[in-house]
Write a protein that holds these residues in place. Structure first.
Motif, PDB file in Angstrom:
ATOM      1  N   VAL A   1      -3.967   8.270  -3.087  1.00 25.31           N
ATOM      2  CA  VAL A   1      -2.875   7.349  -3.464  1.00 25.31           C
ATOM      3  C   VAL A   1      -2.079   7.962  -4.621  1.00 25.31           C
ATOM      4  O   VAL A   1      -0.846   8.040  -4.587  1.00 25.31           O
ATOM      5  N   ASN A   2      -2.805   8.418  -5.636  1.00 22.95           N
ATOM      6  CA  ASN A   2      -2.136   8.934  -6.835  1.00 22.95           C
ATOM      7  C   ASN A   2      -1.208  10.105  -6.533  1.00 22.95           C
ATOM      8  O   ASN A   2      -0.233  10.328  -7.238  1.00 22.95           O
ATOM      9  N   PHE A   3      -1.533  10.872  -5.500  1.00 21.73           N
ATOM     10  CA  PHE A   3      -0.690  12.027  -5.190  1.00 21.73           C
ATOM     11  C   PHE A   3       0.131  11.829  -3.925  1.00 21.73           C
ATOM     12  O   PHE A   3       0.643  12.784  -3.337  1.00 21.73           O
ATOM     13  N   GLY A   4       0.262  10.575  -3.507  1.00 21.41           N
ATOM     14  CA  GLY A   4       1.242  10.257  -2.468  1.00 21.41           C
ATOM     15  C   GLY A   4       0.839  10.645  -1.062  1.00 21.41           C
ATOM     16  O   GLY A   4       1.707  10.866  -0.218  1.00 21.41           O
ATOM     17  N   ILE A   5      -0.462  10.750  -0.796  1.00 18.09           N
ATOM     18  CA  ILE A   5      -0.915  11.021   0.576  1.00 18.09           C
ATOM     19  C   ILE A   5      -1.373   9.699   1.194  1.00 18.09           C
ATOM     20  O   ILE A   5      -2.149   8.956   0.579  1.00 18.09           O
ATOM     21  N   LEU A   6      -0.892   9.402   2.391  1.00 16.89           N
ATOM     22  CA  LEU A   6      -1.241   8.129   3.043  1.00 16.89           C
ATOM     23  C   LEU A   6      -2.703   8.128   3.492  1.00 16.89           C
ATOM     24  O   LEU A   6      -3.083   8.957   4.322  1.00 16.89           O
ATOM     25  N   PRO A   7      -3.537   7.207   2.993  1.00 17.89           N
ATOM     26  CA  PRO A   7      -4.912   7.111   3.500  1.00 17.89           C
ATOM     27  C   PRO A   7      -4.965   6.063   4.610  1.00 17.89           C
ATOM     28  O   PRO A   7      -4.950   4.867   4.344  1.00 17.89           O
ATOM     29  N   LEU A   8      -5.004   6.505   5.853  1.00 20.04           N
ATOM     30  CA  LEU A   8      -4.935   5.593   6.992  1.00 20.04           C
ATOM     31  C   LEU A   8      -6.310   5.453   7.643  1.00 20.04           C
ATOM     32  O   LEU A   8      -7.032   6.440   7.807  1.00 20.04           O
ATOM     33  N   LEU A   9      -6.651   4.226   8.006  1.00 17.86           N
ATOM     34  CA  LEU A   9      -7.972   3.938   8.579  1.00 17.86           C
ATOM     35  C   LEU A   9      -7.806   3.578  10.049  1.00 17.86           C
ATOM     36  O   LEU A   9      -6.979   2.725  10.393  1.00 17.86           O
ATOM     37  N   LEU A  10      -8.593   4.215  10.900  1.00 14.49           N
ATOM     38  CA  LEU A  10      -8.536   3.908  12.328  1.00 14.49           C
ATOM     39  C   LEU A  10      -9.021   2.482  12.555  1.00 14.49           C
ATOM     40  O   LEU A  10     -10.118   2.120  12.103  1.00 14.49           O
ATOM     41  N   VAL A  11      -8.225   1.668  13.222  1.00 11.09           N
ATOM     42  CA  VAL A  11      -8.649   0.290  13.512  1.00 11.09           C
ATOM     43  C   VAL A  11      -9.874   0.340  14.432  1.00 11.09           C
ATOM     44  O   VAL A  11     -10.865  -0.345  14.211  1.00 11.09           O
ATOM     45  N   ASP A  12      -9.804   1.200  15.435  1.00 13.32           N
ATOM     46  CA  ASP A  12     -10.940   1.386  16.337  1.00 13.32           C
ATOM     47  C   ASP A  12     -11.491   2.799  16.092  1.00 13.32           C
ATOM     48  O   ASP A  12     -10.848   3.778  16.477  1.00 13.32           O
ATOM     49  N   PRO A  13     -12.667   2.895  15.438  1.00 11.86           N
ATOM     50  CA  PRO A  13     -13.174   4.233  15.077  1.00 11.86           C
ATOM     51  C   PRO A  13     -13.292   5.172  16.278  1.00 11.86           C
ATOM     52  O   PRO A  13     -13.196   6.385  16.127  1.00 11.86           O
ATOM     53  N   SER A  14     -13.450   4.608  17.475  1.00 10.52           N
ATOM     54  CA  SER A  14     -13.601   5.504  18.631  1.00 10.52           C
ATOM     55  C   SER A  14     -12.285   6.200  18.984  1.00 10.52           C
ATOM     56  O   SER A  14     -12.278   7.159  19.762  1.00 10.52           O
ATOM     57  N   ASP A  15     -11.166   5.735  18.395  1.00  8.47           N
ATOM     58  CA  ASP A  15      -9.887   6.432  18.613  1.00  8.47           C
ATOM     59  C   ASP A  15      -9.896   7.835  18.007  1.00  8.47           C
ATOM     60  O   ASP A  15      -9.024   8.657  18.310  1.00  8.47           O
ATOM     61  N   TYR A  16     -10.878   8.066  17.121  1.00 11.84           N
ATOM     62  CA  TYR A  16     -11.056   9.418  16.563  1.00 11.84           C
ATOM     63  C   TYR A  16     -11.126  10.437  17.703  1.00 11.84           C
ATOM     64  O   TYR A  16     -10.584  11.537  17.603  1.00 11.84           O
TER      65      TYR A  16
END
Ligand code: F3S
Length: 640
Positions: A565-580
């Motif tokens: 966050v502090n360095f402006g990188i988007l931390p995005l979380l997979l809603v469905d982990p299997s989409d990995y």
């Protein structure tokens, strides 16, 4: 309703928010600490904020990580840290004085105070009742500038201790037991507050070992009451006036309670390569040992090393075992020397090293190829020792010292009587004069910078739509050591972002940096617990310099998330982990970043027509920070 210690301290320091778990609270910070590996950047950031002098009660700049002086870089950094501290009204602790957390516990930490440090083991000071948290360097720079520190209000877990440690069991075994039960993810969003009748039997160094390694649970912090033992410790440190009594109210309500009967604990060890792969020492009987290393901010106190000397006294380690001892501070060394306890260490064959992090950060003392190293440290991630296939086990000082004599794991039942539990002597020698306190007239101080100290670059705002390729796909449990390896060569570049960025993921995928250079922007895809480990913000700054715009993961470690966050990188979380499994390296992604809302969901599309839903756990403020291109931009925007 009665209050926990945690609630009492947070309430006294609350500048915004309400104490509802999960919602954001802003805390006034009384003390900060920095160490050199992360501190040069924190101090460059403090300078960039432009307020002149620190606004905390006390800020201390320690040099303990990169004390080797092989070339100009480290000594130049130390000189920069000394002069910028003097100019800014902070205390400076020179190389060799000791390890930041041990020194801070002995000399500066206070019960009831808030402390943040640019090192993930800052919770060590929780051993005397300080609310001490590891943070990114930029958060520390802002706290030094008098800004609040924002965290999600933690849940408070009471660890109810009963009984008393017996035999060879040590404070380290308490935290190893918690890691065994809860794993490295078990503490996220929580403060572990210790209580119950077992507390009074634990010495302050034992308590500090436990709170130190609470970091491995992923906890916000850990804290012990400030009681008669704390008072005695502070009085012996010449700081009796800093003591206040601090205990939870009888009727305090906790979010969770965990019971540990100290009397049932026996020597334990964390196996390679995770601090939560804990088993009993006796279960490994017969496994040969190549090295033992006693020290680090977890176990380098006077009592740890006095016990070590008692165990080794009159004996010698076998020639196959390399025994390293790094005392936590010069105060520890002075006490050992005065009591004639250095000689038994030397005679046993130990190499007594400088008072610094040393082998813990791969600064010498690496094990042999595939060598088994029993260390009293807090981390055993792959490669951290400097030997990629080194097999690092984590244990207490007593266990490591005894095993150094054995040359192999053996059943503690065969070890004979355990050494007695150590109390501090009455007349503890002071090392206060070794700290450099800032001068009254700071106008005469010149900040000295060498060529390795490169000013921070400006980062652009986040575009409304991010178009970038997945340039790296990694597995679960990626550590900050994977993202940016430790070691002398690399960490010497910590104040030079363009240079250190060339090592990002270098031991995971040697071509990653070249791919980033070729494309200019990119996205990293990760699994569970991405970014666990140290607080090093270079693991976010380096990727940002290379053009990483987002990480898409199943879950994120707390401090690394804050650094992103502090360095402006988007931390995005997979809603469905299997989409990995749906996404691959090389996929061209379109991320509608402008459509993101705090906690909201957006759809990422790929050029080949796949769609993946991602969410975030960002607050409104954090989202604004990322959109401005990072916290420094956001603070400057606010100031103007
Ligand atoms: Fe240093 Fe290792 Fe602690 S690097 S601060 S001794 S975790």
């Amino acid at each position: 309703m009665g209050k926990s210690i945690t609630h009492k301290i947070i309430e006294q320091h609350l500048v915004s928010g309400e104490m509802v778990p999960g919602t954001e609270v802003g805390l006034r910070i009384d003390q900060t600490l920095t160490q050199d590996a992360t501190g040069t950047m924190a101090w460059l950031q403090f300078e960039a904020i432009g307020i002149g002098e620190v606004r905390t009660d006390i800020s201390v700049s320690y040099v303990d990580h990169n004390t080797l002086q092989m070339g100009f870089r480290n000594p130049d950094d130390h000189r920069y840290l000394r002069t910028v501290a003097a100019k800014s009204g902070a205390v400076f602790s020179p190389a060799g004085t000791g390890i930041c957390h041990q020194l801070h516990l002995e000399n500066f930490a206070k019960p009831g105070a808030t402390l943040i440090g640019s090192d993930s083991h800052t919770p060590t000071a929780g051993g005397i009742g300080s609310m001490a948290m590891g943070a990114g360097g930029l958060s520390v720079a802002l706290a030094m500038a008098g800004e609040a520190y924002f965290i999600p209000m933690p849940k408070v877990v009471k660890v109810h201790l009963t009984g008393e440690l017996t035999g060879w069991a040590a404070g380290k075994d308490v935290i190893l037991e918690l890691l065994r039960r809860l794993t490295v993810k078990g503490g996220v969003g929580k403060v572990f507050e210790y209580g119950g009748p077992g507390v009074e039997s634990l010495s302050v160094p034992d308590r500090a070992t436990i709170t130190n390694m609470g970091a491995e649970l992923g906890a916000t912090t850990s804290i012990f009451p400030s009681d008669a033992k704390t008072k005695d410790f502070l009085e012996k440190m010449g700081r009796g006036n800093d003591w206040i009594e601090l205990v939870a109210d009888e009727d305090a309500v906790f979010d969770e309670v965990i019971e540990i009967n100290l009397s049932e604990l026996e020597p334990m060890v964390a196996q390679p390569h995770m601090p939560d792969l804990v088993c009993k020492v006796k279960d490994l009987a017969g496994k040969k040992i190549d090295q033992c290393a006693i020290g680090s901010c977890t176990n380098s106190s006077y009592s740890d090393l006095k016990n070590t000397a008692q165990i080794l006294s009159g004996k010698q380690t076998p020639p196959e075992v390399d025994l390293l001892i790094s005392p936590g501070s010069k105060q520890v060394v002075k006490m050992l020397a005065r009591e004639g306890l250095i000689e038994p260490l030397l005679d046993a064959g130990a190499r007594v090293l400088e008072c610094s992090c040393g082998p813990c950060i791969g600064m010498g003392g690496s094990p042999t190829s595939a060598g088994v190293s029993v260390r009293t440290f807090n981390r055993n991630f792959e490669g951290r020792s400097g030997t990629l296939d080194g097999q690092v086990y984590l244990a207490s000082a007593q266990t490591a010292a005894r095993l150094a004599l054995e040359g192999e794991f053996t059943d503690p039942a065969t070890w004979g009587p355990a050494p007695e539990r150590v109390e501090l002597p009455k007349d503890v020698p002071s090392i206060r004069d070794l700290f450099v306190f800032p001068p009254e007239d700071k106008s005469v101080v010149e900040i000295l910078r060498g060529p390795n100290i490169v000013a921070l670059e400006d980062f652009d705002e986040l575009p409304q739509t991010v178009e970038a390729k997945v340039l790296l796909k990694v597995e679960d449990n990626i550590t900050t050591d994977h993202i940016l390896p430790a070691g002398a060569e690399i960490t010497a570049l910590r104040s030079n972002i363009p240079a250190i960025s060339q090592y990002i993921f270098s031991r995971v995928d040697a071509e990653f940096v070249n791919r980033m250079k070729e494309h200019g922007t990119g996205v990293i895809l990760g699994g569970e617990n991405y970014g666990q480990g140290s607080s090093r913000e270079h693991a976010a700054l380096g990727p940002r310099h290379l053009g990483v715009k987002a990480v898409i993961v199943k879950s994120l470690a707390r401090i690394h998330r804050a650094n992103l966050v502090n360095f402006g990188i988007l931390p995005l979380l997979l809603v469905d982990p299997s989409d990995y499994d749906k996404l691959s390296e090389g996929d061209d992604l379109v991320i509608p970043a402008g459509a993101m809302t705090p906690g909201g969901t957006i759809d990422i599309t790929t050029a080949s027509g796949k769609t993946v839903a991602v969410t975030n756990d960002l607050t409104k403020k954090e989202l604004e920070i990322i959109q401005s291109g990072g916290l420094l931009n956001a603070v400057r925007n606010n100031q103007s």
